[in-house]
Scaffold this motif. Structure first.
Motif, PDB file in Angstrom:
ATOM      1  N   ASN A 464       0.709  -1.311   0.051  1.00  7.31           N
ATOM      2  CA  ASN A 464       0.104   0.044  -0.039  1.00  7.31           C
ATOM      3  C   ASN A 464       0.815   1.326   0.026  1.00  7.31           C
ATOM      4  O   ASN A 464       0.245   2.434  -0.174  1.00  7.31           O
ATOM      5  N   TYR A 465       2.103   1.183   0.092  1.00  4.89           N
ATOM      6  CA  TYR A 465       3.015   2.521   0.339  1.00  4.89           C
ATOM      7  C   TYR A 465       4.316   2.374  -0.448  1.00  4.89           C
ATOM      8  O   TYR A 465       4.908   1.273  -0.329  1.00  4.89           O
ATOM      9  N   ASP A 466       4.787   3.418  -0.998  1.00  3.96           N
ATOM     10  CA  ASP A 466       6.186   3.617  -1.439  1.00  3.96           C
ATOM     11  C   ASP A 466       7.058   4.287  -0.155  1.00  3.96           C
ATOM     12  O   ASP A 466       6.358   5.080   0.597  1.00  3.96           O
ATOM     13  N   PHE A 467       8.177   3.923  -0.079  1.00  3.85           N
ATOM     14  CA  PHE A 467       9.121   4.608   1.102  1.00  3.85           C
ATOM     15  C   PHE A 467      10.360   4.758   0.369  1.00  3.85           C
ATOM     16  O   PHE A 467      10.892   4.366  -0.538  1.00  3.85           O
ATOM     17  N   ALA A 468      10.828   6.040   0.954  1.00  6.31           N
ATOM     18  CA  ALA A 468      12.260   6.574   0.478  1.00  6.31           C
ATOM     19  C   ALA A 468      12.663   7.080   1.681  1.00  6.31           C
ATOM     20  O   ALA A 468      12.412   7.551   2.545  1.00  6.31           O
ATOM     21  N   LEU A 469      14.240   7.368   1.699  1.00  2.00           N
ATOM     22  CA  LEU A 469      14.951   8.131   2.485  1.00  2.00           C
ATOM     23  C   LEU A 469      14.577   9.617   2.086  1.00  2.00           C
ATOM     24  O   LEU A 469      14.330  10.140   1.040  1.00  2.00           O
ATOM     25  N   PRO A 470      14.858  10.495   3.339  1.00  2.00           N
ATOM     26  CA  PRO A 470      14.525  11.974   2.912  1.00  2.00           C
ATOM     27  C   PRO A 470      15.364  12.512   1.782  1.00  2.00           C
ATOM     28  O   PRO A 470      16.673  12.022   1.536  1.00  2.00           O
ATOM     29  N   PRO A 471      15.168  13.612   1.084  1.00  2.00           N
ATOM     30  CA  PRO A 471      15.695  14.141   0.285  1.00  2.00           C
ATOM     31  C   PRO A 471      17.304  14.689   0.668  1.00  2.00           C
ATOM     32  O   PRO A 471      17.477  15.045   1.745  1.00  2.00           O
ATOM     33  N   GLY A 472      18.300  14.294  -0.254  1.00  2.00           N
ATOM     34  CA  GLY A 472      19.522  14.411   0.341  1.00  2.00           C
ATOM     35  C   GLY A 472      20.418  13.555   1.044  1.00  2.00           C
ATOM     36  O   GLY A 472      21.489  13.309   1.225  1.00  2.00           O
ATOM     37  N   VAL A 473      19.553  12.347   1.446  1.00  2.00           N
ATOM     38  CA  VAL A 473      20.224  11.485   2.093  1.00  2.00           C
ATOM     39  C   VAL A 473      20.316  10.256   1.345  1.00  2.00           C
ATOM     40  O   VAL A 473      19.540   9.684   0.512  1.00  2.00           O
ATOM     41  N   THR A 474      21.338   9.802   0.990  1.00  2.00           N
ATOM     42  CA  THR A 474      21.837   9.013   0.059  1.00  2.00           C
ATOM     43  C   THR A 474      22.392   7.492   0.400  1.00  2.00           C
ATOM     44  O   THR A 474      22.323   6.444  -0.166  1.00  2.00           O
ATOM     45  N   GLN A 475      22.405   7.228   1.707  1.00  5.46           N
ATOM     46  CA  GLN A 475      22.965   5.980   2.494  1.00  5.46           C
ATOM     47  C   GLN A 475      22.038   5.609   3.562  1.00  5.46           C
ATOM     48  O   GLN A 475      21.586   6.557   4.297  1.00  5.46           O
ATOM     49  N   ARG A 476      21.513   4.380   3.691  1.00  2.57           N
ATOM     50  CA  ARG A 476      20.961   3.984   4.841  1.00  2.57           C
ATOM     51  C   ARG A 476      21.516   4.463   6.348  1.00  2.57           C
ATOM     52  O   ARG A 476      22.869   4.358   6.321  1.00  2.57           O
ATOM     53  N   PRO A 477      20.798   4.891   7.121  1.00  2.00           N
ATOM     54  CA  PRO A 477      21.739   5.535   8.447  1.00  2.00           C
ATOM     55  C   PRO A 477      22.330   4.412   9.132  1.00  2.00           C
ATOM     56  O   PRO A 477      21.784   3.057   9.079  1.00  2.00           O
ATOM     57  N   ALA A 478      23.326   4.727   9.848  1.00  5.89           N
ATOM     58  CA  ALA A 478      24.197   3.580  10.380  1.00  5.89           C
ATOM     59  C   ALA A 478      23.662   3.426  12.043  1.00  5.89           C
ATOM     60  O   ALA A 478      22.789   4.157  12.167  1.00  5.89           O
ATOM     61  N   ASN A 479      23.841   2.125  12.349  1.00  2.00           N
ATOM     62  CA  ASN A 479      23.229   1.568  13.714  1.00  2.00           C
ATOM     63  C   ASN A 479      24.201   2.224  14.739  1.00  2.00           C
ATOM     64  O   ASN A 479      25.184   2.735  14.641  1.00  2.00           O
ATOM     65  N   THR A 480      23.443   2.418  15.910  1.00  2.00           N
ATOM     66  CA  THR A 480      23.821   2.874  17.156  1.00  2.00           C
ATOM     67  C   THR A 480      24.143   1.420  18.143  1.00  2.00           C
ATOM     68  O   THR A 480      23.532   0.552  17.905  1.00  2.00           O
ATOM     69  N   THR A 481      25.203   1.534  18.792  1.00  2.00           N
ATOM     70  CA  THR A 481      25.470   0.337  19.666  1.00  2.00           C
ATOM     71  C   THR A 481      25.992   0.984  21.163  1.00  2.00           C
ATOM     72  O   THR A 481      26.469   2.081  21.242  1.00  2.00           O
ATOM     73  N   PHE A 482      25.593  -0.048  21.860  1.00  3.14           N
ATOM     74  CA  PHE A 482      25.710   0.316  23.168  1.00  3.14           C
ATOM     75  C   PHE A 482      25.723  -0.928  24.242  1.00  3.14           C
ATOM     76  O   PHE A 482      24.824  -1.972  24.025  1.00  3.14           O
ATOM     77  N   ASN A 483      26.892  -1.103  24.659  1.00  2.00           N
ATOM     78  CA  ASN A 483      27.081  -2.349  25.591  1.00  2.00           C
ATOM     79  C   ASN A 483      26.788  -3.547  24.864  1.00  2.00           C
ATOM     80  O   ASN A 483      26.418  -4.551  25.504  1.00  2.00           O
ATOM     81  N   GLY A 484      27.186  -3.622  23.797  1.00  3.14           N
ATOM     82  CA  GLY A 484      27.065  -4.949  22.610  1.00  3.14           C
ATOM     83  C   GLY A 484      25.584  -5.064  22.232  1.00  3.14           C
ATOM     84  O   GLY A 484      25.608  -5.808  21.146  1.00  3.14           O
ATOM     85  N   ALA A 485      24.636  -4.018  22.319  1.00  6.90           N
ATOM     86  CA  ALA A 485      23.250  -4.158  21.666  1.00  6.90           C
ATOM     87  C   ALA A 485      23.579  -3.391  20.381  1.00  6.90           C
ATOM     88  O   ALA A 485      24.295  -2.312  20.338  1.00  6.90           O
ATOM     89  N   ILE A 486      22.887  -3.946  19.473  1.00  3.49           N
ATOM     90  CA  ILE A 486      22.663  -3.006  17.916  1.00  3.49           C
ATOM     91  C   ILE A 486      21.249  -2.585  17.845  1.00  3.49           C
ATOM     92  O   ILE A 486      20.460  -3.242  17.603  1.00  3.49           O
ATOM     93  N   ILE A 487      21.309  -1.278  17.670  1.00  2.90           N
ATOM     94  CA  ILE A 487      20.172  -0.339  17.352  1.00  2.90           C
ATOM     95  C   ILE A 487      20.073   0.225  16.378  1.00  2.90           C
ATOM     96  O   ILE A 487      20.860   1.167  16.005  1.00  2.90           O
ATOM     97  N   PRO A 488      18.894   0.369  15.715  1.00  5.52           N
ATOM     98  CA  PRO A 488      18.939   1.367  14.439  1.00  5.52           C
ATOM     99  C   PRO A 488      18.860   2.775  14.954  1.00  5.52           C
ATOM    100  O   PRO A 488      18.532   3.123  16.027  1.00  5.52           O
TER     101      PRO A 488
END
Length: 522
Positions: A464-488
């Motif tokens: 039902n939907y198309d999706f895209a990164l915001p204008p000017g953003v060309t790469q997928r956002p990097a993950n953040t990490t804390f104490n071994g956990a991986i979070i978008p």
């Protein structure tokens, strides 16, 4: 004021002393297993701080330095002994008398504070998820479809003649709230799942519990409870959720006992009421339901977010292939059924590849070693310490996964086609080379429910939907990490728009017209 200052100084002194004692234990364990990092207490502390904010680099450097052999990683909670693929079967098949999983979970999540000790003492929620709930999954499909359709339509606000053409939203936050609402449709029903205050409270609990647990773990035992009380008051804790669930359960159970309820099909709450031990209290029952809420919200929101971040970069023909497979499956099975979901092979492959490539943690199958482990080189992991498997050593093994550093969302669907199998490479299948859902007797019991929910939610979004990164953003956002956990990345945005080329037949698979749903919760 003076008493407050003296109390604070006492807590600070105790923390410093406890940290020194813990670090001294961390650098002086017996067994001759090498510890990564510089020697001494200050070397331990320096590496532990690095691990807290960049666990991937620390583990990668240790893996390379010791050529894949076992080594200890300094953390602010004590050393963790990391093992490679050769030790999978030892850990997987071990009983809790040797490598104890409940103790590791209890320590990592500080269950005595963040939830309650009964979660480990009477883990009946695990048994119920493994048996009754999993058997009932097909009956949950209509409710999951109904709520995902409503929740997505209200959240995005794009359907209907008055809706905007597109909307930009913080993806991880949006998916977390959607997952929480959809989950609770089949846990508590419509009354709580559509209560915005409850959803806010349970999401806050799911998001902050790992952080609170980590901070509590770093503190000496004597001050853990007051530290938890302070942190939960500031960040959100179980009390904020219990104030919704306890009165709701109390009322529901009274009406259920009087047989005044008209229930078309049992939901998870019913299974827990029937399966709880005789001594269980309403608050205890509520805590077990909060526990499964935490696990499902935390895992499913991460998988959904990571999948969309990867799909946004796919060529249009690849997205079209996923959509076409979904449509064909729905047509062949007559709608949203268990059989149709099993035919979402490309979507299933994408989810499994997300688990392989991104994962949830830098390590898998965490255990607490009660007896220790003798290693082939005559060194040993001493009892009383944590052990875990080095996740990337499994998931990025080129002998198992060709071109492992490329995220190929069709990796497993292609393997299923070439080997003519429908189960071996499924998203919820655990094996010696795929660790996000653990393994052996402690494999995640909720993974089958998660697979069903994720497929329905993502399929609805894709159709039902198309999706895209915001204008000017060309790469997928990097993950953040804390104490071994991986979070978008929690701040990263995604732009959703109505699909103008959606095939007309998709509407016949919706439970009702989306025009019936008020946009943006109005």
């Amino acid at each position: 004021m003076l008493e407050f200052f003296q109390t604070g100084l006492l807590f600070l002194t105790a923390s410093v002393v406890w940290t020194f004692v813990r670090l001294a234990k961390g650098i002086s364990y017996p067994g001759d297993v090498p510890r990564f990092g510089e020697p001494g207490i200050f070397g331990y502390l320096k590496t532990a701080i690095r691990y807290t904010f960049d666990a991937e680099t620390v583990i990668s450097e240790g893996r390379e330095k010791y050529s894949g052999k076992p080594f200890a990683v300094p953390t602010l909670s004590g050393p963790v002994f990391l093992l490679g693929p050769g030790y999978y079967e030892i850990i997987r098949s071990s009983t809790d008398d040797n490598f104890n999983q409940p103790l590791a979970v209890s320590e990592d999540l500080q269950l005595s504070y963040t939830m309650d000790p009964e979660q480990i003492k009477y883990p009946y929620h695990v048994t119920l998820l493994t048996t009754t709930v999993n058997r009932a999954i097909p009956s949950f499909i209509p409710e999951i479809l109904d709520e995902s359709t409503r929740a997505i339509t209200e959240t995005l606000g794009l359907m209907g003649p008055d809706g905007p053409e597109s909307v930009s939203l913080p993806l991880f936050e949006t998916m977390t709230h959607l997952v929480a609402r959809i989950n609770n449709r089949v846990i508590f029903g419509t009354e709580l799942c559509r209560n915005e205050d409850f959803i806010h409270a349970i999401v806050r609990f799911a998001e902050t519990t790992p952080l609170i647990a980590t901070l509590v773990t770093w503190c000496p035992n004597i001050i853990r409870r007051p530290i938890y009380v302070a942190l939960s008051s500031l960040l959100g804790g179980k009390r904020d959720v219990l104030k919704f669930i306890v009165p709701f359960l109390t009322k529901y159970m009274k009406e259920r006992k009087k047989e005044t309820l008209e229930v078309e099909a049992p939901i998870i709450m019913d299974f827990f009421i029937e399966g709880a031990p005789p001594h269980e209290t309403v608050e205890g029952l509520a805590m077990h339901l909060i526990n499964i809420n935490f696990g499902s919200i935390h895992t499913s929101s991460i998988f959904t977010t990571q999948t969309l971040f990867e799909m946004v970069s796919l060529p249009r023909k690849d997205l079209a292939a996923i959509r076409e497979e979904i449509i064909v499956a729905l047509e062949s099975e007559g709608g949203w059924t268990k059989g149709a979901l099993l035919k979402f092979r490309k979507l299933d492959s994408a989810l499994r590849e997300i688990g392989r490539f991104h994962g949830l943690m830098q390590f898998g199958l965490p255990r607490y070693a009660l007896r220790g482990l003798n290693l082939p080189d005559d060194s040993k992991i001493p009892p009383g310490h944590r052990v875990a498997l080095d996740m990337k050593a499994f998931h990025f093994d080129p002998d198992v996964y060709p071109d492992p550093h490329r995220c190929d969302l069709f990796r497993f669907s292609k393997l299923r086609e070439s080997e003519e199998t429908d189960t071996k490479y499924g998203f919820s299948t655990v094996d010696a080379h795929y660790l996000p859902f653990s393994g052996g007797r402690h494999a995640c019991p909720g993974r089958f429910f998660a697979a069903m929910e994720l497929k329905i939610t993502l399929a609805h979004l894709l159709l039902n939907y198309d999706f895209a990164l915001p204008p000017g953003v060309t790469q997928r956002p990097a993950n953040t990490t804390f104490n071994g956990a991986i979070i978008p990345d929690p701040k990263a945005q995604m732009v959703f728009s109505r699909r103008k080329d959606a095939p007309p037949l998709t509407s016949q698979f919706m439970p009702y017209s989306t025009n019936e749903i008020p946009a943006q919760g109005k």
